[in-house]
Design an enzyme around this catalytic site. Structure first.
Site, PDB file in Angstrom:
ATOM      1  N   SER A 180       0.788  -1.180  -0.028  1.00  0.00           N
ATOM      2  CA  SER A 180       0.260  -0.737   0.022  1.00  0.00           C
ATOM      3  C   SER A 180       0.382   1.050  -0.232  1.00  0.00           C
ATOM      4  O   SER A 180       2.313   1.140   0.736  1.00  0.00           O
ATOM      5  CB  SER A 180      -0.757  -0.081   1.366  1.00  0.00           C
ATOM      6  N   CYS A 181       0.816   2.535  -0.240  1.00  0.00           N
ATOM      7  CA  CYS A 181       0.566   3.434  -0.081  1.00  0.00           C
ATOM      8  C   CYS A 181       0.118   5.145  -0.719  1.00  0.00           C
ATOM      9  O   CYS A 181      -1.272   4.556   0.419  1.00  0.00           O
ATOM     10  CB  CYS A 181       1.616   3.517  -1.246  1.00  0.00           C
ATOM     11  N   GLY A 182      -0.246   5.177  -0.530  1.00  0.00           N
ATOM     12  CA  GLY A 182      -1.178   6.871  -0.451  1.00  0.00           C
ATOM     13  C   GLY A 182      -1.850   6.817  -1.520  1.00  0.00           C
ATOM     14  O   GLY A 182      -2.729   6.974  -1.754  1.00  0.00           O
TER      15      GLY A 182
ATOM     16  N   GLY B 278      -1.458   3.500  -4.307  1.00  0.00           N
ATOM     17  CA  GLY B 278      -0.913   2.735  -5.114  1.00  0.00           C
ATOM     18  C   GLY B 278      -0.323   3.026  -6.179  1.00  0.00           C
ATOM     19  O   GLY B 278      -0.102   2.347  -7.878  1.00  0.00           O
TER      20      GLY B 278
ATOM     21  N   TRP C 171      -3.885   3.941   0.649  1.00  0.00           N
ATOM     22  CA  TRP C 171      -3.952   5.160   1.854  1.00  0.00           C
ATOM     23  C   TRP C 171      -5.443   5.744   1.451  1.00  0.00           C
ATOM     24  O   TRP C 171      -6.098   5.967   2.235  1.00  0.00           O
ATOM     25  CB  TRP C 171      -3.085   5.438   2.342  1.00  0.00           C
TER      26      TRP C 171
END
Length: 295
Positions: free
Chosen positions: A252-254, A256, A281
């Site tokens: 995951s990240c901000g 994708g 996220w």
């Protein structure tokens, strides 16, 4: 395109890379020797300030993650388009099922990994990321062309063959957080992960998913924006997966994008059961019913 199927399913495992590509990562000198070969497609997948920059690798075409190659109807940015829309976009860019694709971006290894993972999620394995991106290309004093990436050639015959499990939704991630055989890794900075720094998207709550582990994507890179060697990458992941290596890794990240840098690093390190949280996220934090913690 998201799915709640687990990434460990056989359908989610990418096929071996075709002959001609040394792996999911290629160096600037490798690409320079092959530039202009029939069947080779070079994509510029730059986003943000690097999108549409006034210089490119000669012949580069636009893999526009801020444009046609994201689903703008979805609430989270950079969401994977439906298979039919993705297929049409790739055909319009002249990609065939037999093409060999190399993707780069203007930041180094950043959004190019997202394009690479999207291609894999759509069943296309004849693709690799340019290690170090355009900065590595120019540092090697290789030729650049003026203007942004463009394509006006014939249509291609690309066929989308979606693979369940490579891109997943919040339900699948929620299950992974409770699964001792899985690990969720978050590629954002430590400050954003802990909630000490605000999210760049206004109004989005900070923190992280309970049980997720922080691995900033920059930790997988060395000086010059190149990816770290495979042995070092294995050590990084092994330190987080513990004594018994987890069977499945979720990233995951901000939104994708840099989660796919982790997917690239894990692939280089030898992991195979991998999934990217498409909304990441932005999607999770935007759902008030889903838990978040700080610190």
């Amino acid at each position: 395109m998201t799915t709640t199927r687990p990434a460990a399913e056989a359908a989610a495992r990418p096929e071996p890379l075709p002959e001609g590509l040394p792996g999911p990562l290629v160096r600037a000198d490798w690409l320079a020797r092959r530039l202009g070969e029939p069947g080779l497609v070079v994509f510029d997948a730059s986003v943000g300030a690097h999108r549409g920059a006034d210089r490119r690798i000669p012949g580069a075409r636009p893999f526009d993650l801020d444009g046609a190659l994201s689903d703008h109807e979805a609430p989270a940015p950079h969401t994977m388009p439906a298979a039919a829309a993705f297929e049409e976009a790739l055909r319009a860019l002249g990609v065939d099922d037999t093409s060999t694709v190399v993707v780069y971006d203007g930041a180094g290894v950043y959004s190019s990994a997202r394009a690479w993972w999207m291609l894999r999620a759509m069943g296309f394995d004849r693709a690799a990321v340019l290690d170090g991106g355009l900065p590595a290309w120019t540092a090697a004093q290789l030729p650049v062309a003026a203007g942004g990436p463009a394509y006006e050639g014939p249509r291609g015959s690309f066929t989308a063959r979606p693979r369940p499990g490579l891109l997943v939704d919040s339900a699948a991630v929620g299950e992974a957080l409770a699964d001792p055989g899985a690990l969720v890794l978050d590629a954002r900075t430590r400050e954003r992960f802990t909630g000490a720094a605000p999210e760049p998207r206004p109004g989005l709550r900070g923190g992280h998913m309970p049980g997720a582990v922080n691995l900033p994507f920059g930790d997988l890179q060395q000086d010059g924006g190149l990816m770290r060697p495979a042995g070092e990458l294995r050590e990084v992941f092994a330190a987080l997966t513990g004594e018994r290596e987890r069977e499945r890794l979720y990233f995951s990240c901000g939104s994708g994008v840099t989660a796919c840098v982790l997917a690239l690093g894990a692939t280089l390190a030898g992991y195979s059961c991998l999934a990217v949280y498409d909304g990441s996220w932005t999607d999770w934090a935007g759902r008030p019913e889903l838990p978040a913690v700080t610190g």
